[in-house]
Design a protein around this motif. Structure first.
Motif, mmCIF file in Angstrom:
data_model
loop_
_atom_site.group_PDB
_atom_site.id
_atom_site.type_symbol
_atom_site.label_atom_id
_atom_site.label_comp_id
_atom_site.label_asym_id
_atom_site.label_seq_id
_atom_site.Cartn_x
_atom_site.Cartn_y
_atom_site.Cartn_z
ATOM 1 N N GLY A 22 0.838 -1.207 0.000
ATOM 2 C CA GLY A 22 0.000 0.000 0.000
ATOM 3 C C GLY A 22 0.865 1.246 0.000
ATOM 4 O O GLY A 22 0.570 2.230 -0.677
ATOM 5 N N SER A 23 1.955 1.177 0.763
ATOM 6 C CA SER A 23 2.868 2.315 0.773
ATOM 7 C C SER A 23 3.505 2.478 -0.599
ATOM 8 O O SER A 23 3.612 3.578 -1.145
ATOM 9 N N ALA A 24 3.916 1.344 -1.167
ATOM 10 C CA ALA A 24 4.619 1.405 -2.456
ATOM 11 C C ALA A 24 3.693 1.838 -3.590
ATOM 12 O O ALA A 24 4.008 2.738 -4.372
ATOM 13 N N VAL A 25 2.537 1.195 -3.670
ATOM 14 C CA VAL A 25 1.624 1.509 -4.770
ATOM 15 C C VAL A 25 0.913 2.823 -4.469
ATOM 16 O O VAL A 25 0.274 2.953 -3.436
ATOM 17 N N GLY A 26 1.074 3.791 -5.346
ATOM 18 C CA GLY A 26 0.437 5.075 -5.070
ATOM 19 C C GLY A 26 0.441 5.944 -6.299
ATOM 20 O O GLY A 26 0.518 5.453 -7.434
ATOM 21 N N LEU A 27 0.412 7.240 -6.066
ATOM 22 C CA LEU A 27 0.446 8.164 -7.195
ATOM 23 C C LEU A 27 1.726 7.960 -8.002
ATOM 24 O O LEU A 27 1.782 8.266 -9.182
ATOM 25 N N LEU A 102 8.692 16.014 4.635
ATOM 26 C CA LEU A 102 8.974 16.517 3.286
ATOM 27 C C LEU A 102 8.086 15.863 2.238
ATOM 28 O O LEU A 102 7.473 16.531 1.402
ATOM 29 N N VAL A 103 8.024 14.533 2.301
ATOM 30 C CA VAL A 103 7.339 13.835 1.215
ATOM 31 C C VAL A 103 5.829 14.045 1.292
ATOM 32 O O VAL A 103 5.166 14.288 0.278
ATOM 33 N N LEU A 104 5.273 14.000 2.508
ATOM 34 C CA LEU A 104 3.813 14.165 2.599
ATOM 35 C C LEU A 104 3.393 15.563 2.158
ATOM 36 O O LEU A 104 2.348 15.756 1.547
ATOM 37 N N PHE A 228 11.170 6.014 -5.801
ATOM 38 C CA PHE A 228 9.948 6.666 -5.352
ATOM 39 C C PHE A 228 8.806 5.662 -5.325
ATOM 40 O O PHE A 228 8.033 5.579 -4.377
ATOM 41 N N SER A 229 8.721 4.880 -6.394
ATOM 42 C CA SER A 229 7.615 3.956 -6.516
ATOM 43 C C SER A 229 7.653 2.885 -5.431
ATOM 44 O O SER A 229 6.617 2.453 -4.943
ATOM 45 N N LEU A 230 8.859 2.461 -5.057
ATOM 46 C CA LEU A 230 8.949 1.432 -4.019
ATOM 47 C C LEU A 230 8.968 2.023 -2.613
ATOM 48 O O LEU A 230 9.048 1.289 -1.637
ATOM 49 N N SER A 231 8.932 3.327 -2.505
ATOM 50 C CA SER A 231 9.006 4.018 -1.202
ATOM 51 C C SER A 231 10.315 3.730 -0.477
ATOM 52 O O SER A 231 10.346 3.668 0.743
ATOM 53 N N VAL A 232 11.410 3.499 -1.198
ATOM 54 C CA VAL A 232 12.650 3.170 -0.493
ATOM 55 C C VAL A 232 13.589 4.380 -0.366
ATOM 56 O O VAL A 232 13.504 5.319 -1.142
ATOM 57 N N THR A 327 -3.261 5.072 0.681
ATOM 58 C CA THR A 327 -2.467 3.994 1.300
ATOM 59 C C THR A 327 -0.991 4.400 1.368
ATOM 60 O O THR A 327 -0.250 3.895 2.194
ATOM 61 N N SER A 328 -0.571 5.299 0.479
ATOM 62 C CA SER A 328 0.815 5.781 0.560
ATOM 63 C C SER A 328 0.953 6.911 1.570
ATOM 64 O O SER A 328 1.921 6.960 2.332
ATOM 65 N N SER A 329 -0.015 7.823 1.561
ATOM 66 C CA SER A 329 0.151 8.979 2.451
ATOM 67 C C SER A 329 0.111 8.550 3.919
ATOM 68 O O SER A 329 0.779 9.149 4.749
ATOM 69 N N ILE A 330 -0.641 7.462 4.229
ATOM 70 C CA ILE A 330 -0.622 7.039 5.634
ATOM 71 C C ILE A 330 0.776 6.544 6.035
ATOM 72 O O ILE A 330 1.214 6.783 7.150
ATOM 73 N N SER A 331 1.478 5.936 5.083
ATOM 74 C CA SER A 331 2.829 5.470 5.448
ATOM 75 C C SER A 331 3.766 6.657 5.644
ATOM 76 O O SER A 331 4.703 6.612 6.435
ATOM 77 N N MET A 332 3.512 7.738 4.906
ATOM 78 C CA MET A 332 4.366 8.925 5.060
ATOM 79 C C MET A 332 4.138 9.581 6.424
ATOM 80 O O MET A 332 5.071 9.933 7.127
ATOM 81 N N ILE A 395 17.347 12.674 -1.347
ATOM 82 C CA ILE A 395 17.308 11.881 -0.106
ATOM 83 C C ILE A 395 17.131 10.394 -0.401
ATOM 84 O O ILE A 395 17.751 9.548 0.234
ATOM 85 N N MET A 396 16.264 10.065 -1.372
ATOM 86 C CA MET A 396 16.040 8.635 -1.634
ATOM 87 C C MET A 396 17.326 7.915 -2.062
ATOM 88 O O MET A 396 17.692 6.910 -1.454
ATOM 89 N N PRO A 397 18.032 8.414 -3.084
ATOM 90 C CA PRO A 397 19.271 7.716 -3.432
ATOM 91 C C PRO A 397 20.317 7.762 -2.332
ATOM 92 O O PRO A 397 20.920 6.734 -2.006
HETATM 93 N N1 PHE Z 1 5.703 4.822 -3.276
HETATM 94 C C1 PHE Z 1 4.698 5.803 -3.156
HETATM 95 C C2 PHE Z 1 3.997 5.970 -4.495
HETATM 96 O O1 PHE Z 1 4.313 5.287 -5.426
HETATM 97 C C3 PHE Z 1 5.231 7.115 -2.686
HETATM 98 C C4 PHE Z 1 5.986 7.054 -1.404
HETATM 99 C C5 PHE Z 1 7.258 7.561 -1.340
HETATM 100 C C6 PHE Z 1 5.413 6.540 -0.255
HETATM 101 C C7 PHE Z 1 7.973 7.524 -0.161
HETATM 102 C C8 PHE Z 1 6.113 6.516 0.928
HETATM 103 C C9 PHE Z 1 7.415 7.017 0.973
HETATM 104 O O2 PHE Z 1 3.141 6.755 -4.646
#
Ligand code: PHE
Length: 461
Positions: A22-27, A102-104, A228-232, A327-332, A395-397
């Motif tokens: 849910g965190s990974a799959v998002g916008l 930052l991300v939210l 970004f897509s994997l939220s890592v 589902t992603s914003s709650i993880s943020m 930040i992600m890389p």
């Molecule tokens: N992976 C989420 C998306 O694809 C975005 C996200 C980034 C979520 C960082 C949590 C942390 O939309």
């Protein structure tokens, strides 16, 4: 399904996978992926993106899982604990806390747009609009100083409500309901999109690579998109992994989550591009407005003769976006709220509210960067673009690289092995590959790409 009395643990293994997925799959999948793929030439970009997912994304995800679960309930202390008490690594525990804000703050802006578009679709507000009107209405809406801020506030409030409910009742239950529904929506939409005229052109764009378009910036963008897509890289999955049960197979879960995430991204491509090509003259590289201008226009024009189809297609599509975003914003929000709750001992709902209020303030700035504050530039970027740059390209890389370095070089080998094999109870044939990647391949590869992109090569020579 075994239940657990500890409220800070995902009750089931499926719940853990669905929450992480849910965190990974998002916008990132439904909005950012088609946008990036469209702007960077389609199939070649996608191929590089999938490679980054496998070679860097999954290992970093498993790294985050291992650190988080080892840390137990306290993500900010997880690094110190896993390093065997070395105080020098404590600061890394702050990465998720800061990144959450930052991300939210900018994600909620786009999520707010999707909610408004879902509302418009529900009220049948798209009926009879021309292509031009979609364009001008989107610009007018996104640059308004109040309207988009209002919808962003609703998204943040909903997110806050779910996080306040807690790990099991909020995050796990929310993901268990929304994720399957999301999948059903996607499959329905892919079916509709593939039946449109000229769908094959969309397929060609998605699957027929043209490598002449690949350059340094395409590679960095593909890496940014994979992360970004994997939220890592931000420590988001560390935060969730704190709630994993001890019998979760981290490697298997990492692969499942990445598999689900990639599948959803590709399926989103299958929704968006055939739709774009179904009307002569529309282009796949329309940028961020692709799903807010191009697509609603497509829905109207293609199904215009059958209003009920145009209505349902639009409504389902935007509801899908809203759910994916939530589902992603709650993880943020959880990343920062968990810190306030556990370390500063605020009650969970209060922690969620405090973080939400701060994010709302930043989100307002990000939203205004499309209108009144368009001229406010920091490093040549408006607020929204700056936040996106900081998160996805910096930040992600860097975070991913540091976490790999930490797990590969700082953490005791036995601790790492024990975490990945659940204390020796699991066979883990991929363990040596994983260890090689996090020790050598990932840090070196990320560093090279970053240095190259930031132009430091020229500077150092
Ligand atoms: N992976 C989420 C998306 O694809 C975005 C996200 C980034 C979520 C960082 C949590 C942390 O939309």
């Amino acid at each position: 399904m075994k239940s657990t009395s500890n409220k800070n643990v995902f009750v089931s293994k499926v719940g853990a996978i669905l929450a992480a997925a849910g965190s990974a799959v998002g916008l990132g999948n439904v909005w950012r992926f088609p946008t990036e793929a469209g702007e960077h030439g389609g199939a070649a970009f996608i191929l590089i993106y999938v490679l980054f997912m496998l070679l860097l994304g999954v290992p970093i995800m498993v790294t985050e899982f291992a650190i988080g679960r080892h840390g137990g309930s306290d993500v900010s202390g997880a690094f110190e604990k896993m390093s065997g008490g070395k105080k020098g690594w404590r600061w890394m525990g702050m990465i998720p806390v800061v990144s959450g804000f930052l991300v939210l703050s900018y994600y909620a802006v786009v999520a707010g747009w999707t909610l408004y578009y879902a509302f418009e679709a529900l009220m049948n507000g798209f009926a009879g609009k021309t292509a031009m009107e979609f364009q001008t209405d989107f610009v007018a809406f996104s640059s308004d100083s109040l309207h988009p801020v209002f919808w962003t506030a609703i998204i943040i409030a909903l997110t806050c409500g779910i996080v306040a409910l807690g790990v099991q009742k909020g995050i796990e239950r929310g993901s268990k309901i929304m994720m399957p529904l999301l999948f059903v929506f996607i499959v329905v939409l892919v079916g509709c999109s593939l039946s449109l005229p000229n769908a094959h052109q969309g397929l060609q764009f998605l699957f027929y690579p043209d490598f002449s378009k690949v350059n340094g910036s395409v590679i960095l963008s593909a890496m940014g998109q994979a992360f970004f897509s994997l939220s890592v890289g931000l420590g988001c999955l560390c935060t969730y992994a704190c709630y994993f049960r001890k019998d979760v197979d981290l490697m298997k879960d990492g692969l499942s989550v990445a598999g689900i995430d990639t599948l959803v991204a590709l399926l989103s491509g299958l929704i968006v591009f055939p739709a774009v090509y179904s009307i002569p003259g529309l282009r796949p590289d329309a940028g961020p407005s692709l799903v807010f201008v191009t697509l609603p226009n497509v829905f109207q024009q293609v199904f215009g003769g059958i209003p009920v189809l145009a209505y349902s297609f639009s409504l389902i599509f935007y509801l899908l976006l809203v759910m994916a975003a939530l589902t992603s914003s709650i993880s943020m929000l959880e990343m920062s709220a968990a810190y306030f709750h556990k370390n500063l001992r605020l009650p969970r709902p209060l922690a969620a509210v405090v973080v939400s209020v701060v994010c709302m303030l930043f989100a307002t700035f990000c939203s205004w960067s499309f209108g009144d504050w368009a001229d406010v530039r920091i490093f040549g970027m408006g607020f929204f673009d700056l936040f996106d740059f900081l998160v996805a390209k910096l930040i992600m890389p860097v975070g991913g690289m540091l976490m790999c370095f930490f797990l590969g070089w700082v953490v005791d080998k036995r601790v790492l092995r024990a975490e990945l094999t659940n204390g020796g109870t699991l066979r883990s044939p991929l363990y040596p590959v994983f260890r090689f990647i996090i020790r050598y391949f990932a840090p070196v590869c990320i560093l090279l790409i970053l240095v190259n992109e930031l132009g430091l090569f020229a500077f150092l020579m």
